[in-house]
Design a protein around this motif. Structure first.
Motif, PDB file in Angstrom:
ATOM      1  N   ILE A 109      36.093  57.886  11.903  1.00 25.54           N
ATOM      2  CA  ILE A 109      35.288  56.245  12.270  1.00 25.54           C
ATOM      3  C   ILE A 109      36.026  56.596  14.353  1.00 25.54           C
ATOM      4  O   ILE A 109      36.083  55.837  15.508  1.00 25.54           O
ATOM      5  N   GLY A 110      36.087  57.972  14.380  1.00 22.70           N
ATOM      6  CA  GLY A 110      36.136  58.176  15.812  1.00 22.70           C
ATOM      7  C   GLY A 110      34.627  57.773  16.817  1.00 22.70           C
ATOM      8  O   GLY A 110      35.103  57.219  17.993  1.00 22.70           O
ATOM      9  N   GLN A 111      33.701  57.751  16.707  1.00 24.68           N
ATOM     10  CA  GLN A 111      32.502  57.291  17.077  1.00 24.68           C
ATOM     11  C   GLN A 111      32.938  55.610  17.342  1.00 24.68           C
ATOM     12  O   GLN A 111      32.454  54.612  18.690  1.00 24.68           O
ATOM     13  N   ALA A 112      33.168  55.006  16.345  1.00 25.43           N
ATOM     14  CA  ALA A 112      33.504  53.359  16.720  1.00 25.43           C
ATOM     15  C   ALA A 112      34.808  52.746  17.560  1.00 25.43           C
ATOM     16  O   ALA A 112      34.913  52.478  18.610  1.00 25.43           O
ATOM     17  N   VAL A 113      36.184  54.256  17.564  1.00 22.62           N
ATOM     18  CA  VAL A 113      36.873  53.840  18.464  1.00 22.62           C
ATOM     19  C   VAL A 113      36.775  54.371  19.695  1.00 22.62           C
ATOM     20  O   VAL A 113      37.477  53.352  20.522  1.00 22.62           O
ATOM     21  N   VAL A 114      35.679  54.895  20.084  1.00 23.52           N
ATOM     22  CA  VAL A 114      34.990  55.446  20.926  1.00 23.52           C
ATOM     23  C   VAL A 114      34.461  54.062  22.075  1.00 23.52           C
ATOM     24  O   VAL A 114      34.564  53.570  23.120  1.00 23.52           O
TER      25      VAL A 114
END
Length: 286
Positions: free
Chosen positions: A158-163
């Protein structure tokens, strides 16, 4: 004239690769088109057959189960992780990079990695549970735990959402926190009354995109099961069954009908989310 001339390649691409296939799929959903044969017009027969297809309903229930579990958890974990990564401590850039790296892993490689981690006999996850005296489940080999396993794998990336959440956090003015500090607010009060309300536009965006992505889940379960959806079709997701009908069984008309049903479901859910957004989405300055 020059404007139309320069935009013509894009318009041709839009018409040939988007508009024409879109309109064609509507027609094919009312036919027995099979790629190899033009097929015959059968009206609503494909849709009626879908209503009596047990595997179709199984794929619908699997997809809804995954979406209902994954979307809320991705928002909760994403917001919490973004708040941690927003702390002003030394080396934070390195930590942010580490948490973003899983999103760069291809879905097939991710599937292979987690098949080893979740192996019931010698997997790392069950090995760690054994240290605490807990007997781990069969994970992907269990009809009960197979979909939660997919959720865990998806949450790992979920790294993209975290960014996006991080961008939303940095956009919140420090003036709000300074005013709350003067009023004697603690960390929890600042989070509940400032951070989360002003982060709701970003949460709203990720909620919509998360629902759309969850209902289109395909690559991960397909790579894990080789397209079989085992065990007991517990990992047969909607788009997997659509793909099988279209490209494995050559029932393209049937698959087109499934695609338009999926389109209707996603549009309905998106409309519901948008209709409720006025009650809980707060924008700065309003």
């Amino acid at each position: 004239m020059y404007g139309w001339l320069f935009v013509t390649p894009w318009l041709l691409g839009l018409i040939i690769f988007y508009a024409f296939p879109l309109l064609s799929s509507i027609y094919f959903s009312f036919t027995t088109y099979s790629i190899l044969q033009p097929g015959e017009f059968v009206g609503l027969q494909n849709y009626r057959d879908l209503m009596n297809d047990d595997l179709f309903w199984k794929s619908v229930s699997n997809t809804i189960y995954f979406a209902a579990l994954y979307v809320p958890l991705s928002i909760i974990f994403g917001v919490c992780l973004a708040m941690v990564l927003n702390l002003k401590i030394r080396g934070m850039t390195v930590y942010r990079t580490i948490f973003f790296l899983p999103t760069l892993v291809p879905q097939v490689a991710l599937a292979v990695l987690w098949m080893w981690l979740l192996n019931p006999q010698f997997g790392l996850v069950n090995g760690m549970l054994d240290l605490f005296g807990i007997q781990g489940p069969a994970w992907l080999g269990s009809e009960t735990w197979s979909k939660p396993s997919i959720v865990i794998m998806s949450l790992w990336g979920i790294g993209q959402a975290v960014v996006i959440y991080l961008a939303g956090l940095t956009d919140i003015s420090e003036d709000y926190y300074d005013a709350a500090e003067v009023d004697g607010a603690n960390w929890f009060q600042k989070t509940v009354h400032i951070t989360l309300p002003l982060l709701t536009p970003v949460i709203f965006f990720n909620l919509v995109m998360g629902v759309i992505g969850a209902f289109q889940q395909f690559a991960l379960p397909y790579a894990l099961t080789g397209g079989q959806g085992t065990p007991a079709n517990s990992l047969t997701f909607y788009v997997m069954y659509l793909y099988d009908n279209g490209f494995k069984f050559f029932k393209m008309g049937y698959a087109s009908a499934m695609a338009w049903i999926l389109f209707a479901i996603i549009m309905l859910l998106t409309a519901v989310i948008f209709s409720t957004s006025k009650r809980w989405v707060h924008y700065q300055g309003k």
